[in-house]
Design an enzyme around this catalytic site. Structure first.
Site, PDB file in Angstrom:
ATOM      1  N   PHE A 105     -30.400  -3.132  -9.101  1.00  0.00           N
ATOM      2  CA  PHE A 105     -31.157  -4.100  -9.904  1.00  0.00           C
ATOM      3  C   PHE A 105     -30.134  -4.948 -10.629  1.00  0.00           C
ATOM      4  CE2 PHE A 105     -33.437  -6.069 -13.244  1.00  0.00           C
ATOM      5  CZ  PHE A 105     -34.726  -6.227 -12.784  1.00  0.00           C
TER       6      PHE A 105
ATOM      7  N   ASP B 281     -21.429  -4.361 -12.420  1.00  0.00           N
ATOM      8  CA  ASP B 281     -22.539  -4.715 -13.298  1.00  0.00           C
ATOM      9  C   ASP B 281     -22.748  -3.529 -14.240  1.00  0.00           C
ATOM     10  OD1 ASP B 281     -24.976  -5.034 -14.528  1.00  0.00           O
ATOM     11  OD2 ASP B 281     -25.986  -5.859 -12.769  1.00  0.00           O
TER      12      ASP B 281
ATOM     13  N   LYS C 141     -27.408  -6.582 -22.729  1.00  0.00           N
ATOM     14  CA  LYS C 141     -28.283  -5.585 -23.371  1.00  0.00           C
ATOM     15  C   LYS C 141     -27.732  -5.048 -24.702  1.00  0.00           C
ATOM     16  CE  LYS C 141     -30.790  -4.217 -19.207  1.00  0.00           C
ATOM     17  NZ  LYS C 141     -32.158  -4.660 -19.374  1.00  0.00           N
TER      18      LYS C 141
HETATM   19  C1  LIG Z   1     -27.958  -3.409 -14.086  1.00  0.00           C
HETATM   20  C2  LIG Z   1     -28.660  -4.636 -14.558  1.00  0.00           C
HETATM   21  N1  LIG Z   1     -28.094  -5.834 -14.355  1.00  0.00           N
HETATM   22  C3  LIG Z   1     -28.675  -6.975 -14.766  1.00  0.00           C
HETATM   23  C4  LIG Z   1     -29.883  -6.948 -15.420  1.00  0.00           C
HETATM   24  C5  LIG Z   1     -30.529  -8.223 -15.882  1.00  0.00           C
HETATM   25  O1  LIG Z   1     -30.439  -8.314 -17.264  1.00  0.00           O
HETATM   26  P1  LIG Z   1     -31.405  -9.313 -18.074  1.00  0.00           P
HETATM   27  O2  LIG Z   1     -32.761  -8.745 -18.041  1.00  0.00           O
HETATM   28  O3  LIG Z   1     -30.785  -9.338 -19.448  1.00  0.00           O
HETATM   29  O4  LIG Z   1     -31.318 -10.631 -17.409  1.00  0.00           O
HETATM   30  C6  LIG Z   1     -30.510  -5.716 -15.657  1.00  0.00           C
HETATM   31  C7  LIG Z   1     -31.810  -5.663 -16.343  1.00  0.00           C
HETATM   32  O5  LIG Z   1     -32.449  -4.665 -16.485  1.00  0.00           O
HETATM   33  C8  LIG Z   1     -29.887  -4.537 -15.208  1.00  0.00           C
HETATM   34  O6  LIG Z   1     -30.453  -3.347 -15.392  1.00  0.00           O
END
Ligand SMILES: Cc1ncc(COP(=O)(O)O)c(C=O)c1O
Length: 453
Positions: free
Chosen positions: A145, A231, A260
């Site tokens: 994700f 990520d 986050k």
């Molecule tokens: C691993 C990961 N990367 C990227 C994102 C995207 O983040 P955002 O919702 O702040 O755009 C998320 C969101 O849950 C995530 O879990």
């Protein structure tokens, strides 16, 4: 008087003006409560309940909800009436936060690019990797994700998220998480700008990588000239113990994406940490000094919150705490849930754990479980989530790309008592599901309501 309408109740207004389906889903799950005050790991509702947060807004609230020190620093920032989004200066707070983040990340990560979300961080990583390698293709791990913007979506294999939003970026290829061979086969073509991977797949079902996988992936990326991007939007900021999950595995990535928990859960924020060589490939000349930027990226509130969140997490030793309490929690969960066939595995790192469910061997139970699975693969976990919420005042969720796994990710300030309550509650719920037809009849009623409303 004409034209003045009484204000509808807040959730009716939300349904009318924001998202009716979300309100319907919350009602279906009996989770549509009104939160009034959130502190640490506890959420207080208008009808007098105290709910324990074991979701943390998908790993936003590492420092706990509304930490007083982070709030105080935000108030200070507002009161000082300092420069914000002039887009015409070099903000001091962004410089300081960039320094602290890159110092902690270590290795070759010496530059930071700020943005306002995890998805925007992923977009940034895609652009920077392409600019640096002058290649366009992108590799990702299936089950990942990475966010819901078009670039990030292109790095996700689950059609649930992409359907209706295409076309995705051309040249994005998924390989199985954990497979070195599939990765090398792609990398060896020397066409890929980046391999973008979560060190532990969170929404994919708290997938901990096989030993050596990430280290080999990094080596292969180096060998074939592909940028190695981690990520760490969910795994970073001490969630798994160290500042980055990368540190568990001794990695030295080319790019790390944070968001986050970086701002203590109070201000939108994202940060992309990268090497000088990659950043210089983007900001390659005076003419290109602003070729990549984001209006709110370096805003004072987000930067202040980021600095304060780091201070809080370190002063309170939340990393070591996540590591110690997280492994104790998994041990207790494994012991308590061992007798139940419904539970396949408890896994995770630090305070990021997952409980995976499976069809039991016992025929009667298996028929019920598989029946629900056929109705909807999320049915079992959602009934579980509903039980935990309604009967035990615990907020959880199933993983977004793997409904068989219940995510257990409380704020890192969670107390031993909270954890003990969670273990007892999940035990009671799984025991109930394993022994009582009432669990399944309730699930059936929910399924009917879901199809009728
Ligand atoms: C691993 C990961 N990367 C990227 C994102 C995207 O983040 P955002 O919702 O702040 O755009 C998320 C969101 O849950 C995530 O879990």
């Amino acid at each position: 008087m004409t034209g003045v309408q009484p204000m509808p109740a807040a959730d009716r207004l939300y349904a009318e003006r924001v998202n009716p389906q979300w309100v319907r889903l919350l009602n279906l799950l009996e989770m549509n409560v009104r939160y009034e005050r959130c502190v640490g790991a506890e959420l207080f509702t208008s009808d007098g309940r105290r709910i324990l947060d074991f979701l943390s807004g998908y790993c936003v609230h590492n420092a706990g909800h509304n930490h007083p020190r982070i709030i105080a620093s935000l108030k200070e920032e507002l009161d000082r009436c300092g420069p914000a989004m002039l887009q015409s200066h070099a903000p001091e707070l962004a410089a300081r936060l960039a320094y602290h983040l890159t110092q902690r990340a270590g290795g070759r990560l010496r530059r930071a690019v700020f943005c306002s979300s995890g998805s925007e961080g992923v977009e940034t990583a895609i652009k920077f990797a392409r600019a640096y390698t002058r290649r366009s293709k992108l590799l990702y791990a299936q089950g990942a994700f990475h966010g819901l913007t078009c670039g990030a979506l292109s790095l996700m294999s689950n059609p649930f998220w992409t359907e209706g939003f295409g076309p995705m970026l051309p040249g994005a290829t998924g390989v199985p998480f954990g497979s070195v061979q599939a990765l090398e086969d792609c990398l060896a073509t020397r066409q890929f700008a980046a391999f973008i991977v979560e060190p532990i797949q969170a929404e994919g079902g708290i997938q901990v990588p096989p030993p050596g996988y990430l280290q080999t992936a990094q080596q292969l990326c180096r060998r074939y000239g592909t940028v190695f991007v981690l990520d760490e939007v969910q795994t970073g900021m001490y969630r798994t113990g160290p500042f980055l999950a990368a540190h568990h595995f001794g990695l030295d990535p080319d790019i790390v994406i944070l968001a986050k928990a970086l701002s203590g859960g109070l201000v939108p924020v994202g940060a992309v940490l990268t090497t000088e060589a990659i950043a210089n490939a983007v900001y390659a000349s005076l003419k290109r000094a602003l070729v990549h930027a984001s209006t709110y990226g370096e805003n004072g509130l987000a930067m202040r919150a980021g600095l304060a969140a780091l201070e809080v997490m370190e002063a309170e030793s939340l990393g070591p705490r996540a590591e110690t309490l997280g492994s104790q929690l998994r041990k207790q969960l494994r012991e308590t849930l061992a007798p139940y066939e419904l539970v396949k595995e408890v896994r995770g790192m630090g305070m990021l754990s997952g409980i995976e469910f499976t069809a039991p061997r016992r025929l009667s139970l298996r028929a019920a479980y598989e029946g629900f699975d056929r109705l909807h693969p999320a049915m079992f976990s959602q009934v579980l989530v509903m039980h935990l919420f309604r009967n035990h005042d615990i907020l959880t969720q199933a993983c977004g790309n793997n409904f068989k796994v219940l995510k257990v990710a409380p704020p890192l300030v969670v107390s031993q008592d909270h954890l003990a309550h969670f273990v007892a509650s999940i035990h009671e719920t799984i025991a109930f599901a394993s022994t009582s037809p009432r669990f399944w009849s309730e699930a059936l009623r929910m399924a009917r309501r879901a199809t009728n409303i």
